[in-house]
Design a protein around this motif. Structure first.
Motif, PDB file in Angstrom:
ATOM      1  N   LYS A  10     -35.886  -1.134 -74.400  1.00 46.56           N
ATOM      2  CA  LYS A  10     -35.647   0.262 -74.755  1.00 46.56           C
ATOM      3  C   LYS A  10     -36.341   0.618 -76.063  1.00 46.56           C
ATOM      4  CE  LYS A  10     -31.086   0.206 -72.536  1.00 46.56           C
ATOM      5  NZ  LYS A  10     -29.626   0.414 -72.711  1.00 46.56           N
ATOM      6  N   LYS A  11     -37.377   1.460 -75.940  1.00 45.24           N
ATOM      7  CA  LYS A  11     -38.077   2.007 -77.116  1.00 45.24           C
ATOM      8  C   LYS A  11     -38.466   0.918 -78.128  1.00 45.24           C
ATOM      9  CE  LYS A  11     -36.164   6.667 -76.857  1.00 45.24           C
ATOM     10  NZ  LYS A  11     -35.751   6.515 -75.457  1.00 45.24           N
ATOM     11  N   VAL A  12     -38.970  -0.193 -77.616  1.00 48.77           N
ATOM     12  CA  VAL A  12     -39.303  -1.331 -78.477  1.00 48.77           C
ATOM     13  C   VAL A  12     -40.635  -1.096 -79.189  1.00 48.77           C
ATOM     14  CG1 VAL A  12     -40.045  -3.753 -78.443  1.00 48.77           C
ATOM     15  CG2 VAL A  12     -37.932  -3.074 -77.310  1.00 48.77           C
ATOM     16  N   ALA A  13     -40.595  -1.225 -80.508  1.00 54.43           N
ATOM     17  CA  ALA A  13     -41.797  -1.142 -81.339  1.00 54.43           C
ATOM     18  C   ALA A  13     -41.902  -2.413 -82.163  1.00 54.43           C
ATOM     19  CB  ALA A  13     -41.739   0.089 -82.246  1.00 54.43           C
ATOM     20  N   LYS A  14     -43.123  -2.816 -82.447  1.00 52.26           N
ATOM     21  CA  LYS A  14     -43.357  -4.007 -83.261  1.00 52.26           C
ATOM     22  C   LYS A  14     -44.548  -3.739 -84.178  1.00 52.26           C
ATOM     23  CE  LYS A  14     -43.196  -8.221 -84.817  1.00 52.26           C
ATOM     24  NZ  LYS A  14     -42.114  -8.653 -85.723  1.00 52.26           N
ATOM     25  N   THR A  15     -44.310  -3.966 -85.483  1.00 51.39           N
ATOM     26  CA  THR A  15     -45.340  -3.741 -86.486  1.00 51.39           C
ATOM     27  C   THR A  15     -45.598  -5.020 -87.267  1.00 51.39           C
ATOM     28  OG1 THR A  15     -44.680  -1.420 -86.699  1.00 51.39           O
ATOM     29  CG2 THR A  15     -46.005  -2.340 -88.480  1.00 51.39           C
ATOM     30  N   PHE A  16     -46.869  -5.374 -87.425  1.00 52.80           N
ATOM     31  CA  PHE A  16     -47.265  -6.461 -88.311  1.00 52.80           C
ATOM     32  C   PHE A  16     -47.975  -5.830 -89.506  1.00 52.80           C
ATOM     33  CE2 PHE A  16     -47.109  -8.584 -84.150  1.00 52.80           C
ATOM     34  CZ  PHE A  16     -46.331  -9.696 -84.458  1.00 52.80           C
ATOM     35  N   ASN A  50     -43.245 -12.402 -76.479  1.00 52.50           N
ATOM     36  CA  ASN A  50     -42.656 -13.164 -77.589  1.00 52.50           C
ATOM     37  C   ASN A  50     -41.387 -12.505 -78.115  1.00 52.50           C
ATOM     38  OD1 ASN A  50     -44.642 -15.135 -77.507  1.00 52.50           O
ATOM     39  ND2 ASN A  50     -45.942 -14.130 -79.016  1.00 52.50           N
ATOM     40  N   CYS A  51     -41.322 -11.184 -78.057  1.00 53.80           N
ATOM     41  CA  CYS A  51     -40.084 -10.492 -78.438  1.00 53.80           C
ATOM     42  C   CYS A  51     -38.972 -10.790 -77.431  1.00 53.80           C
ATOM     43  CB  CYS A  51     -40.329  -8.987 -78.536  1.00 53.80           C
ATOM     44  SG  CYS A  51     -41.350  -8.469 -79.940  1.00 53.80           S
ATOM     45  N   LEU A  52     -39.323 -10.840 -76.145  1.00 52.90           N
ATOM     46  CA  LEU A  52     -38.340 -11.220 -75.118  1.00 52.90           C
ATOM     47  C   LEU A  52     -37.825 -12.639 -75.352  1.00 52.90           C
ATOM     48  CD1 LEU A  52     -39.844  -9.861 -71.766  1.00 52.90           C
ATOM     49  CD2 LEU A  52     -37.533  -9.426 -72.608  1.00 52.90           C
ATOM     50  N   ALA A  53     -38.750 -13.527 -75.744  1.00 56.19           N
ATOM     51  CA  ALA A  53     -38.393 -14.935 -75.927  1.00 56.19           C
ATOM     52  C   ALA A  53     -37.615 -15.172 -77.214  1.00 56.19           C
ATOM     53  CB  ALA A  53     -39.658 -15.789 -75.922  1.00 56.19           C
ATOM     54  N   GLY A  54     -37.686 -14.207 -78.151  1.00 56.24           N
ATOM     55  CA  GLY A  54     -37.053 -14.423 -79.445  1.00 56.24           C
ATOM     56  C   GLY A  54     -37.974 -15.092 -80.447  1.00 56.24           C
ATOM     57  N   LEU A  55     -39.260 -15.247 -80.097  1.00 61.18           N
ATOM     58  CA  LEU A  55     -40.224 -15.832 -81.022  1.00 61.18           C
ATOM     59  C   LEU A  55     -40.695 -14.805 -82.045  1.00 61.18           C
ATOM     60  CD1 LEU A  55     -42.356 -17.836 -78.430  1.00 61.18           C
ATOM     61  CD2 LEU A  55     -40.454 -18.662 -79.818  1.00 61.18           C
ATOM     62  N   GLU A  56     -40.528 -13.520 -81.712  1.00 58.88           N
ATOM     63  CA  GLU A  56     -40.786 -12.429 -82.647  1.00 58.88           C
ATOM     64  C   GLU A  56     -39.580 -11.493 -82.637  1.00 58.88           C
ATOM     65  OE1 GLU A  56     -43.288 -12.086 -84.611  1.00 58.88           O
ATOM     66  OE2 GLU A  56     -44.924 -13.279 -83.753  1.00 58.88           O
ATOM     67  N   THR A  57     -39.282 -10.885 -83.775  1.00 61.43           N
ATOM     68  CA  THR A  57     -38.219  -9.885 -83.841  1.00 61.43           C
ATOM     69  C   THR A  57     -38.826  -8.499 -83.649  1.00 61.43           C
ATOM     70  OG1 THR A  57     -38.464  -9.730 -86.244  1.00 61.43           O
ATOM     71  CG2 THR A  57     -36.794 -11.256 -85.403  1.00 61.43           C
ATOM     72  N   VAL A  58     -38.085  -7.589 -83.018  1.00 60.50           N
ATOM     73  CA  VAL A  58     -38.590  -6.230 -82.815  1.00 60.50           C
ATOM     74  C   VAL A  58     -38.418  -5.446 -84.116  1.00 60.50           C
ATOM     75  CG1 VAL A  58     -38.084  -6.290 -80.347  1.00 60.50           C
ATOM     76  CG2 VAL A  58     -36.398  -5.334 -81.929  1.00 60.50           C
ATOM     77  N   SER A  59     -39.339  -4.535 -84.368  1.00 64.83           N
ATOM     78  CA  SER A  59     -39.232  -3.686 -85.560  1.00 64.83           C
ATOM     79  C   SER A  59     -38.237  -2.554 -85.337  1.00 64.83           C
ATOM     80  CB  SER A  59     -40.612  -3.121 -85.926  1.00 64.83           C
ATOM     81  OG  SER A  59     -41.530  -4.170 -86.182  1.00 64.83           O
ATOM     82  N   SER A  60     -38.177  -2.072 -84.103  1.00 68.09           N
ATOM     83  CA  SER A  60     -37.174  -1.075 -83.718  1.00 68.09           C
ATOM     84  C   SER A  60     -37.014  -1.124 -82.210  1.00 68.09           C
ATOM     85  CB  SER A  60     -37.580   0.331 -84.173  1.00 68.09           C
ATOM     86  OG  SER A  60     -38.790   0.721 -83.558  1.00 68.09           O
ATOM     87  N   GLY A  61     -35.937  -0.523 -81.724  1.00 70.85           N
ATOM     88  CA  GLY A  61     -35.636  -0.576 -80.295  1.00 70.85           C
ATOM     89  C   GLY A  61     -34.725  -1.740 -79.957  1.00 70.85           C
ATOM     90  N   GLU A  62     -34.431  -1.909 -78.669  1.00 74.94           N
ATOM     91  CA  GLU A  62     -33.501  -2.936 -78.221  1.00 74.94           C
ATOM     92  C   GLU A  62     -34.032  -3.660 -76.989  1.00 74.94           C
ATOM     93  OE1 GLU A  62     -29.726  -1.165 -77.416  1.00 74.94           O
ATOM     94  OE2 GLU A  62     -29.258  -0.797 -79.536  1.00 74.94           O
ATOM     95  N   ILE A  63     -33.687  -4.932 -76.889  1.00 71.62           N
ATOM     96  CA  ILE A  63     -33.949  -5.726 -75.687  1.00 71.62           C
ATOM     97  C   ILE A  63     -32.619  -6.288 -75.200  1.00 71.62           C
ATOM     98  CG2 ILE A  63     -35.041  -7.801 -74.751  1.00 71.62           C
ATOM     99  CD1 ILE A  63     -37.342  -7.397 -76.686  1.00 71.62           C
ATOM    100  N   HIS A  64     -32.305  -6.035 -73.921  1.00 70.29           N
ATOM    101  CA  HIS A  64     -31.096  -6.565 -73.303  1.00 70.29           C
ATOM    102  C   HIS A  64     -31.511  -7.519 -72.188  1.00 70.29           C
ATOM    103  CE1 HIS A  64     -28.101  -3.606 -75.029  1.00 70.29           C
ATOM    104  NE2 HIS A  64     -29.266  -3.052 -75.356  1.00 70.29           N
ATOM    105  N   ILE A  65     -30.972  -8.727 -72.201  1.00 69.26           N
ATOM    106  CA  ILE A  65     -31.200  -9.709 -71.140  1.00 69.26           C
ATOM    107  C   ILE A  65     -29.856 -10.007 -70.500  1.00 69.26           C
ATOM    108  CG2 ILE A  65     -31.956 -12.052 -70.584  1.00 69.26           C
ATOM    109  CD1 ILE A  65     -33.879 -11.912 -72.937  1.00 69.26           C
ATOM    110  N   GLY A  66     -29.752  -9.745 -69.196  1.00 70.18           N
ATOM    111  CA  GLY A  66     -28.470  -9.944 -68.521  1.00 70.18           C
ATOM    112  C   GLY A  66     -27.375  -9.067 -69.088  1.00 70.18           C
ATOM    113  N   GLY A  67     -27.753  -7.853 -69.543  1.00 64.41           N
ATOM    114  CA  GLY A  67     -26.768  -6.923 -70.080  1.00 64.41           C
ATOM    115  C   GLY A  67     -26.377  -7.178 -71.523  1.00 64.41           C
ATOM    116  N   ARG A  68     -26.942  -8.201 -72.153  1.00 62.33           N
ATOM    117  CA  ARG A  68     -26.581  -8.561 -73.528  1.00 62.33           C
ATOM    118  C   ARG A  68     -27.712  -8.207 -74.470  1.00 62.33           C
ATOM    119  NH1 ARG A  68     -26.153 -14.623 -76.049  1.00 62.33           N
ATOM    120  NH2 ARG A  68     -27.990 -14.828 -74.705  1.00 62.33           N
ATOM    121  N   ASN A  69     -27.398  -7.509 -75.547  1.00 64.21           N
ATOM    122  CA  ASN A  69     -28.374  -7.223 -76.592  1.00 64.21           C
ATOM    123  C   ASN A  69     -28.710  -8.528 -77.293  1.00 64.21           C
ATOM    124  OD1 ASN A  69     -29.830  -6.403 -78.861  1.00 64.21           O
ATOM    125  ND2 ASN A  69     -28.624  -4.536 -79.137  1.00 64.21           N
ATOM    126  N   VAL A  70     -29.996  -8.925 -77.241  1.00 63.37           N
ATOM    127  CA  VAL A  70     -30.381 -10.238 -77.777  1.00 63.37           C
ATOM    128  C   VAL A  70     -30.974 -10.153 -79.182  1.00 63.37           C
ATOM    129  CG1 VAL A  70     -30.687 -11.306 -75.508  1.00 63.37           C
ATOM    130  CG2 VAL A  70     -32.619 -10.117 -76.583  1.00 63.37           C
TER     131      VAL A  70
END
Length: 362
Positions: A10-16, A50-70
């Motif tokens: 959901k509305k995932v953004a990532k900034t380096f 990598n954001c899905l895997a948890g190897l990178e953190t998202v700058s904004s937005g949310e990722i839910h896996i199996g209904g859980r905010n990770v």
């Protein structure tokens, strides 16, 4: 079979630093689906994985896996398994030990370890390789071992990061089939990153075509192939690429049409489309897949053959329409020669029209 995970991005953004790699990505994946993230280098697909895997953190937005905010959940607690293009096998361990390593780290009982190793090695047809070291294996065998190690975890989500990039063409085709069979057997929700549009079309239930950190189109393979959202998607998906022909819309309402001509035609071919009725007098881009431009037979446009490319099952034939280089298809036994005049029959029902200013389909 264990419950599979849904994915909600959901509305995932990532900034380096000052560079924004992901720009508000929204994707929903149902449990058990196979999602392909495809696009050119630098489009953000691997960053999203990598954001899905948890190897990178998202700058904004949310990722839910199996209904859980990770957000903030470490990779080991996300119920995922990842397969990399580099295989990442331990060279000093044999195949059995490589598959068992993750099980040992989680202190799984030895009897269960043996059962799991037997199950995944038979599934991947590597049970005869269990006593070999990675250095004694071919590239395809090593990739099977890497998948076996991931399978042994029995995850709710598989993540594949260009796993076939290091293989030769023949092995890529074989391993592509293996991965598809693996998904059919396990039904595990999967996300697969690739820049190869053939892999995207053949493997995925859903495809997200990415460019510059933005999802250009999300849908089934055939939706994206037959109804591309814009010129970028139309050009990136499909081999050979879609033909793009400049046209001017003539007439109004239901009489709106475009005319196609070639240097060999005494008269043009009229192509109509419901999308044209509100674009009278405008310049448009007509998109036609090569298979919608059949070469040979009777009727259609007469065109001079510029180039011929036999592929085996069919032949690509190059010619010009409206002053633009185009490619059509013909049966191998009807292959013309450069300089020949051929008839090109156009399937107007396959036509897609684009606004050349915005690039969007109309």
């Amino acid at each position: 079979m264990r419950q599979q995970h849904s994915i909600s991005i959901k509305k995932v953004a990532k900034t380096f630093g000052t560079t924004q790699i992901l720009k508000g990505v929204d994707i929903e994946v149902d449990p058990g689906q196979f999602l392909i993230l495809v696009g050119p280098s630098g489009c953000g697909k691997s960053t999203l994985l990598n954001c899905l895997a948890g190897l990178e953190t998202v700058s904004s937005g949310e990722i839910h896996i199996g209904g859980r905010n990770v957000d903030g959940v470490p990779p080991k607690d996300r119920d995922i398994a990842m397969v990399f293009q580099s295989y990442a096998l331990y060279p000093n361990m044999d195949v059995r030990q490589n598959i068992a390593f993750g099980l040992q780290m989680r202190k799984v009982a030895e009897a269960e370890q043996r059962t799991t190793i037997e199950r995944v090695s038979k599934m991947l047809q590597i049970d005869h390789l269990l006593d070999r070291k990675p250095g004694q294996l071919s590239g395809g065998q090593r990739q099977r071992v890497a998948m076996g190690r991931a399978l042994a975890r029995n995850p709710g989500l598989f993540l594949f990061d260009e796993p076939l990039s290091n293989l030769d063409a023949k092995l890529r085709v074989e391993m592509r089939a293996e991965i598809k069979l693996l998904h059919q057997r396990t039904g595990t929700t999967s996300v697969y990153v690739t820049h190869d549009q053939i892999e995207a079309m053949t493997l995925g239930d859903r495809i997200a075509v990415m460019k510059d950190g933005i999802v250009q189109q999300y849908g089934s393979p055939m939706d994206i192939y037959e109804r591309p959202a814009n010129l970028f998607v139309a050009s990136f998906i499909g081999s050979p690429s879609m033909n793009f022909i400049p046209v001017d819309v003539q007439g109004v309402g239901t009489d709106a049409a475009v005319v196609l001509t070639s240097g060999k035609s005494e008269s043009g071919m009229v192509v109509r489309g419901a999308a044209l009725k509100n674009h009278s007098g405008k310049s448009m881009t007509l998109g036609l897949r090569p298979e919608a431009m059949q070469v040979g037979g009777v009727g259609g446009l007469s065109a001079e053959v510029r180039l011929v490319e036999p592929t085996g099952p069919d032949t690509h034939v190059f010619f010009e329409i409206n002053g633009t280089h185009c490619v059509g298809r013909c049966a191998p036994h009807d292959t013309p020669r450069p300089g020949d005049t051929v008839n090109v029959t156009i399937d107007a029902s396959r036509a897609v029209f684009f606004d050349p200013r915005t690039g969007k389909s109309v």
